[in-house]
Design a protein around this motif. Structure first.
Motif, PDB file in Angstrom:
ATOM      1  N   GLU A 371     -51.486 -31.262  -5.688  1.00 49.28           N
ATOM      2  CA  GLU A 371     -51.353 -31.806  -7.027  1.00 49.28           C
ATOM      3  C   GLU A 371     -51.866 -30.817  -8.072  1.00 49.28           C
ATOM      4  O   GLU A 371     -51.387 -30.772  -9.192  1.00 49.28           O
ATOM      5  CB  GLU A 371     -52.127 -33.127  -7.130  1.00 49.28           C
ATOM      6  CG  GLU A 371     -51.536 -34.255  -6.301  1.00 49.28           C
ATOM      7  CD  GLU A 371     -50.140 -34.644  -6.746  1.00 49.28           C
ATOM      8  OE1 GLU A 371     -49.893 -34.635  -7.978  1.00 49.28           O
ATOM      9  OE2 GLU A 371     -49.283 -34.921  -5.904  1.00 49.28           O
ATOM     10  N   ASP A 374     -49.579 -28.667 -10.087  1.00 47.24           N
ATOM     11  CA  ASP A 374     -48.828 -29.201 -11.212  1.00 47.24           C
ATOM     12  C   ASP A 374     -49.571 -29.032 -12.533  1.00 47.24           C
ATOM     13  O   ASP A 374     -48.986 -29.132 -13.595  1.00 47.24           O
ATOM     14  CB  ASP A 374     -48.570 -30.703 -11.005  1.00 47.24           C
ATOM     15  CG  ASP A 374     -47.593 -30.949  -9.867  1.00 47.24           C
ATOM     16  OD1 ASP A 374     -47.071 -29.959  -9.365  1.00 47.24           O
ATOM     17  OD2 ASP A 374     -47.378 -32.120  -9.514  1.00 47.24           O
ATOM     18  N   GLU A 593     -27.497 -38.482  -9.866  1.00 51.22           N
ATOM     19  CA  GLU A 593     -28.857 -38.138 -10.243  1.00 51.22           C
ATOM     20  C   GLU A 593     -29.123 -36.686  -9.865  1.00 51.22           C
ATOM     21  O   GLU A 593     -28.318 -36.063  -9.155  1.00 51.22           O
ATOM     22  CB  GLU A 593     -29.852 -39.077  -9.546  1.00 51.22           C
ATOM     23  CG  GLU A 593     -29.764 -40.514 -10.050  1.00 51.22           C
ATOM     24  CD  GLU A 593     -30.874 -41.386  -9.496  1.00 51.22           C
ATOM     25  OE1 GLU A 593     -31.938 -40.852  -9.125  1.00 51.22           O
ATOM     26  OE2 GLU A 593     -30.680 -42.620  -9.436  1.00 51.22           O
ATOM     27  N   ILE A 642     -36.135 -32.101 -15.035  1.00 51.30           N
ATOM     28  CA  ILE A 642     -37.010 -32.551 -13.935  1.00 51.30           C
ATOM     29  C   ILE A 642     -38.461 -32.495 -14.390  1.00 51.30           C
ATOM     30  O   ILE A 642     -38.934 -31.469 -14.873  1.00 51.30           O
ATOM     31  CB  ILE A 642     -36.820 -31.665 -12.682  1.00 51.30           C
ATOM     32  CG1 ILE A 642     -35.375 -31.728 -12.185  1.00 51.30           C
ATOM     33  CG2 ILE A 642     -37.780 -32.102 -11.569  1.00 51.30           C
ATOM     34  CD1 ILE A 642     -35.046 -30.692 -11.117  1.00 51.30           C
ATOM     35  N   ASN A 643     -39.158 -33.580 -14.224  1.00 54.68           N
ATOM     36  CA  ASN A 643     -40.568 -33.657 -14.622  1.00 54.68           C
ATOM     37  C   ASN A 643     -41.451 -33.264 -13.443  1.00 54.68           C
ATOM     38  O   ASN A 643     -41.514 -33.964 -12.436  1.00 54.68           O
ATOM     39  CB  ASN A 643     -40.905 -35.074 -15.090  1.00 54.68           C
ATOM     40  CG  ASN A 643     -42.321 -35.176 -15.633  1.00 54.68           C
ATOM     41  OD1 ASN A 643     -43.115 -34.232 -15.541  1.00 54.68           O
ATOM     42  ND2 ASN A 643     -42.634 -36.319 -16.211  1.00 54.68           N
ATOM     43  N   ARG A 644     -42.149 -32.161 -13.566  1.00 53.88           N
ATOM     44  CA  ARG A 644     -43.019 -31.680 -12.487  1.00 53.88           C
ATOM     45  C   ARG A 644     -44.136 -32.671 -12.164  1.00 53.88           C
ATOM     46  O   ARG A 644     -44.664 -32.697 -11.058  1.00 53.88           O
ATOM     47  CB  ARG A 644     -43.673 -30.352 -12.886  1.00 53.88           C
ATOM     48  CG  ARG A 644     -42.793 -29.130 -12.694  1.00 53.88           C
ATOM     49  CD  ARG A 644     -43.670 -27.892 -12.840  1.00 53.88           C
ATOM     50  NE  ARG A 644     -42.926 -26.673 -12.556  1.00 53.88           N
ATOM     51  CZ  ARG A 644     -42.354 -25.919 -13.489  1.00 53.88           C
ATOM     52  NH1 ARG A 644     -42.416 -26.289 -14.742  1.00 53.88           N
ATOM     53  NH2 ARG A 644     -41.708 -24.822 -13.151  1.00 53.88           N
ATOM     54  N   ARG A 645     -44.518 -33.477 -13.129  1.00 53.27           N
ATOM     55  CA  ARG A 645     -45.713 -34.299 -12.976  1.00 53.27           C
ATOM     56  C   ARG A 645     -45.444 -35.660 -12.334  1.00 53.27           C
ATOM     57  O   ARG A 645     -46.371 -36.426 -12.106  1.00 53.27           O
ATOM     58  CB  ARG A 645     -46.400 -34.456 -14.327  1.00 53.27           C
ATOM     59  CG  ARG A 645     -47.031 -33.144 -14.789  1.00 53.27           C
ATOM     60  CD  ARG A 645     -47.540 -33.198 -16.219  1.00 53.27           C
ATOM     61  NE  ARG A 645     -48.194 -31.934 -16.575  1.00 53.27           N
ATOM     62  CZ  ARG A 645     -47.559 -30.836 -16.944  1.00 53.27           C
ATOM     63  NH1 ARG A 645     -46.236 -30.842 -17.002  1.00 53.27           N
ATOM     64  NH2 ARG A 645     -48.220 -29.731 -17.232  1.00 53.27           N
ATOM     65  N   THR A 646     -44.187 -35.966 -12.084  1.00 47.33           N
ATOM     66  CA  THR A 646     -43.890 -37.184 -11.334  1.00 47.33           C
ATOM     67  C   THR A 646     -44.129 -36.917  -9.852  1.00 47.33           C
ATOM     68  O   THR A 646     -44.225 -35.762  -9.417  1.00 47.33           O
ATOM     69  CB  THR A 646     -42.437 -37.619 -11.543  1.00 47.33           C
ATOM     70  OG1 THR A 646     -41.562 -36.561 -11.125  1.00 47.33           O
ATOM     71  CG2 THR A 646     -42.174 -37.942 -12.998  1.00 47.33           C
ATOM     72  N   LYS A 647     -44.210 -37.982  -9.065  1.00 48.68           N
ATOM     73  CA  LYS A 647     -44.462 -37.826  -7.638  1.00 48.68           C
ATOM     74  C   LYS A 647     -43.340 -37.019  -6.996  1.00 48.68           C
ATOM     75  O   LYS A 647     -42.173 -37.377  -7.075  1.00 48.68           O
ATOM     76  CB  LYS A 647     -44.571 -39.202  -6.965  1.00 48.68           C
ATOM     77  CG  LYS A 647     -44.982 -39.116  -5.515  1.00 48.68           C
ATOM     78  CD  LYS A 647     -45.187 -40.496  -4.918  1.00 48.68           C
ATOM     79  CE  LYS A 647     -45.631 -40.386  -3.460  1.00 48.68           C
ATOM     80  NZ  LYS A 647     -45.844 -41.720  -2.849  1.00 48.68           N
ATOM     81  N   GLY A 649     -42.302 -34.277  -7.992  1.00 45.87           N
ATOM     82  CA  GLY A 649     -41.558 -33.553  -9.016  1.00 45.87           C
ATOM     83  C   GLY A 649     -41.681 -32.046  -8.912  1.00 45.87           C
ATOM     84  O   GLY A 649     -40.735 -31.316  -9.224  1.00 45.87           O
ATOM     85  N   TYR A 650     -42.851 -31.564  -8.472  1.00 43.58           N
ATOM     86  CA  TYR A 650     -43.035 -30.115  -8.382  1.00 43.58           C
ATOM     87  C   TYR A 650     -42.053 -29.505  -7.377  1.00 43.58           C
ATOM     88  O   TYR A 650     -41.419 -28.486  -7.630  1.00 43.58           O
ATOM     89  CB  TYR A 650     -44.477 -29.800  -7.969  1.00 43.58           C
ATOM     90  CG  TYR A 650     -44.823 -28.325  -8.063  1.00 43.58           C
ATOM     91  CD1 TYR A 650     -45.394 -27.796  -9.209  1.00 43.58           C
ATOM     92  CD2 TYR A 650     -44.557 -27.467  -6.998  1.00 43.58           C
ATOM     93  CE1 TYR A 650     -45.695 -26.444  -9.306  1.00 43.58           C
ATOM     94  CE2 TYR A 650     -44.851 -26.112  -7.088  1.00 43.58           C
ATOM     95  CZ  TYR A 650     -45.420 -25.600  -8.246  1.00 43.58           C
ATOM     96  OH  TYR A 650     -45.699 -24.269  -8.326  1.00 43.58           O
ATOM     97  N   LYS A 653     -38.509 -29.669  -8.712  1.00 43.75           N
ATOM     98  CA  LYS A 653     -38.330 -28.638  -9.739  1.00 43.75           C
ATOM     99  C   LYS A 653     -38.140 -27.268  -9.103  1.00 43.75           C
ATOM    100  O   LYS A 653     -37.243 -26.498  -9.500  1.00 43.75           O
ATOM    101  CB  LYS A 653     -39.559 -28.618 -10.656  1.00 43.75           C
ATOM    102  CG  LYS A 653     -39.438 -27.680 -11.860  1.00 43.75           C
ATOM    103  CD  LYS A 653     -38.623 -28.307 -12.959  1.00 43.75           C
ATOM    104  CE  LYS A 653     -38.721 -27.534 -14.250  1.00 43.75           C
ATOM    105  NZ  LYS A 653     -37.973 -28.178 -15.346  1.00 43.75           N
TER     106      LYS A 653
END
Length: 675
Positions: A371, A374, A593, A642-647, A649-650, A653
């Motif tokens: 985590e 991120d 998606e 793409i949001n890196r900070r979602t579960k 997401g990294y 991305k």
């Protein structure tokens, strides 16, 4: 490709013994479909009676009424039977407490998560945890001085222990909150005391203790730490594994061995100085033990015998089980019921073995991204990081990311021995699924059979993923075997059918896992399986109508593999035209998606990475290059979003950026070929 992940809410080997999804929602429908509606009110009244025998009778009656009867279970649940039984756990009469515990245990087993969640929310753990030290003290007394209590007294205590442990086991899978609360009870020494005395105790509470321990040590650090911290516990588990019965059909003893192996898997790696440290748990323990187990039953034969037994039971005169006078014990069963229970036990042992093997077949670690990675990552301006492909004509083949894959692992050479016995377990029988909007003639057997099919497919999914990624060349070179396996999976899926509606959820579960198996087979034998028009069309339909992005990814990945059969130019064209239709264009965004879209782009690059393939003519004549160029801006926008900070997401991305760069590099490469 992704492994069959075990989520806490879905890992239980017996999620619902008597499914009720074929029933319409609502209390009124339960009243209409239950044949025992008139018995419910007297039970609820007697549950609160000042007369202890009546309260005991009411608890026993609950167990009898819900047996293979989901509509009556729903009806009782609507009348707050769970709350009433939990109240009886603090009854002044010991016999009432014992019977209430048994009824709650049966509700847990038959009813699954909803009832377990209700029990937790109504604070069942408060009285339950007071039973643990009492049972522990009594157990110690029996083991030290077996003659201090009559046999019938010991039997009652062991049955009570089984009920308490089974309820705790079921509750621990209900939610993370319930699991945390159960962790605080510190059950490991209590459960291990049963396993340590497995040769002196009845097998039922020992197996229940092993079941509970198996669940508690599955991705649950406090329990894993407690087991690993005591070398005696590990030695005990190893002794159980080594004491496996010679006859795998001895279901309860075999289940105990399977669970011990599963617990050792859960806590591995084993810390030194235990001798087990030197063993490869999967190679040396799990596979040799469990291969005979999954090969020990013929599902069509079991289905046939169950149907005969159910027919015999229907012809037998029924014993009235609800008479207050001479009230029966809650474990009263006919000889036919005992035979059916024995067969169900064998099936559950196979299903449990498959669950453990599914983990063993996943020989490769999942990608894990800390985590902390991120944090502090600035979003770069992606408008400038990709050069306009229309302006670049130099050879940039080296821009494409090349994955050579890991070398073959020792375990991957053993995995192929599982293919044949697993394939035997994916073919549905007459009882594997219930009729449309109706109940099976024997719900526990149907539940067990369908669970076996799903678990066998999950095991195959991980097995082929491992074979594809570790690169077992001797397997992939055997194209005839690849086609045989492919055809056998489709043969099973034809029998599964595509029926939908109430009660048919397990058919959908099978399909969702099976598509991953097809993708794995396609990867192991890429280019060896000829696309079949009907199969291709069905995969496209599943992709188009599925709301699950992961299912779409599996369908797209499977189609990608089929498109690479050298001799099928038409098949390649049909699949490629479909994949191209899913891309964004200069005037429209993709209907997919982000993750399925990335899979489409990656698939098209993979299919046409070798311009010497016969089907490459489709790429040149179909104007595919121009269609890929038109998709760049849309792909770029999707990746930027793409949001890196979602579960997760990294990782998404990172993959998105890789696919985006590969697309640009691929377009440059194809342009430079000037074909």
């Amino acid at each position: 490709m992704g492994k069959a992940q075990k989520k806490r809410a879905m890992r239980r080997h017996n999620p619902m013994r008597v499914p009720d999804s074929h029933l319409p929602n609502g209390l009124a429908s339960a009243s209409q479909t239950s044949s025992k509606t008139e018995a419910v009110l007297p039970i609820m009244q007697k549950m609160e009676s000042p007369d202890a025998p009546e309260r005991k009778w009411a608890c026993v009656a609950v167990s009898n009424l819900i047996q293979n009867d989901p509509s009556t279970r729903r009806l009782l649940q609507g009348k707050n039977i769970v709350g009433a039984l939990i109240t009886r756990l603090t009854d002044s009469e010991e016999e009432v407490v014992i019977e209430a515990t048994g009824a709650l245990r049966n509700l847990c087993i038959d009813g699954g998560y909803d009832i377990c969640a209700e029990m937790y929310n109504k604070n069942i753990l408060v009285p339950l945890k007071t039973f643990v030290p009492k049972v522990s003290a009594t157990l110690s007394q029996f083991l030290e001085s077996p003659r201090t209590a009559p046999e019938n007294v010991q039997k009652v205590v062991y049955e009570f222990a089984d009920n308490v442990i089974t309820t705790l086991w079921c509750l621990s899978e209900t939610s993370n909150k319930a699991l945390t609360a159960i962790n605080e009870i510190q059950l490991i020494p209590f459960l291990m005391s049963f396993l340590a005395a497995h040769d002196k105790l009845p097998v039922l509470p020992v197996v229940s203790a092993a079941q509970c321990l198996y669940v508690l040590t599955d991705d649950n650090v406090p329990a894993i730490t407690d087991v690993k911290s005591d070398a005696g516990y590990i030695s005990c588990l190893m002794s159980i594994v080594r004491s496996q019965p010679k006859n795998p059909s001895d279901a309860r003893l075999m289940t105990l061995c399977v669970l011990a192996a599963g617990i050792l898997r859960n806590i591995s790696p084993i810390p030194p100085p235990a001798a087990t440290t030197l063993l490869d748990i999967d190679k040396d323990i799990v596979l040799p033990l469990l291969l005979p187990v999954i090969s020990s039953v013929a599902l069509p034969e079991v289905s046939k015998v169950v149907m005969e037994l159910v027919g015999r039971e229907a012809a037998e005169p029924q014993i009235e089980k609800l008479s207050l006078k001479n009230a029966p014990k809650s474990d009263h069963k006919t000889s036919t019921e005992l035979e059916l229970e024995m067969l169900e036990g064998k099936l559950r042992t196979v299903q449990l073995a498959l669950e453990v093997l599914t983990g063993a077949c996943a020989t490769l670690p999942d990608p894990e991204v800390a985590e902390s990675e991120d944090d502090g990552v600035e979003e770069e301006d992606e408008t400038d990081d990709i050069e306009d492909v229309t302006d670049i004509e130099d050879d940039t083949e080296q821009d494409m990311v090349i994955d050579h894959g890991p070398s073959e692992s020792p375990l991957s050479t053993l995995l192929p021995t599982l293919i044949s016995p697993l394939l035997a377990l994916i073919h549905p029988t007459t009882l594997s699924f219930p009729p449309l909007a109706a109940q099976s003639i024997h719900p526990p057997t149907t539940s067990a059979l369908s669970a076996i099919h799903v678990s066998a497919f999950e095991c195959l999914n991980n097995l082929f993923l491992s074979l594809a990624t570790t690169g077992n060349k001797s397997i992939s070179a055997d194209k005839e075997s690849g086609n045989k396996v492919w055809n056998e999976v489709w043969s099973a899926l034809r029998l599964v059918g595509i029926e939908t509606g109430l009660g048919q959820e397990r058919r959908r579960d099978v399909w969702e896992v099976a598509i991953g198996v097809l993708w794995g087979i396609g990867n192991v034998w890429k280019g060896a399986i000829e696309p079949n028009e009907g199969q291709v069309r069905l995969l496209m339909q599943l992709s188009n109508h599925g709301s699950d992005p992961m299912l779409q990814i599996k369908c797209i990945g499977t189609l990608e593999c089929l498109a690479q059969f050298p001799g099928s130019i038409e098949g390649n064209k049909a699949i490629s035209d479909y994949l191209l239709s899913l891309l964004p264009s200069e005037t429209a965004s993709s209907s997919l998606e982000t993750e399925p879209l990335l899979q489409v782009v990656s698939a098209l690059i993979d299919i046409y990475s070798d311009e010497d393939m016969p089907y490459d003519i489709n790429f040149r004549q179909g104007g595919y290059l121009q269609r890929l160029v038109a998709s760049i801006d849309g792909v770029r926008r999707a990746v930027k979003g793409i949001n890196r900070r979602t579960k997760g997401g990294y990782e998404v991305k990172r993959r998105g950026e890789e696919v985006r760069d590969n697309l640009v590099g691929f377009i440059k490469y194809r342009r430079n070929l000037k074909l």
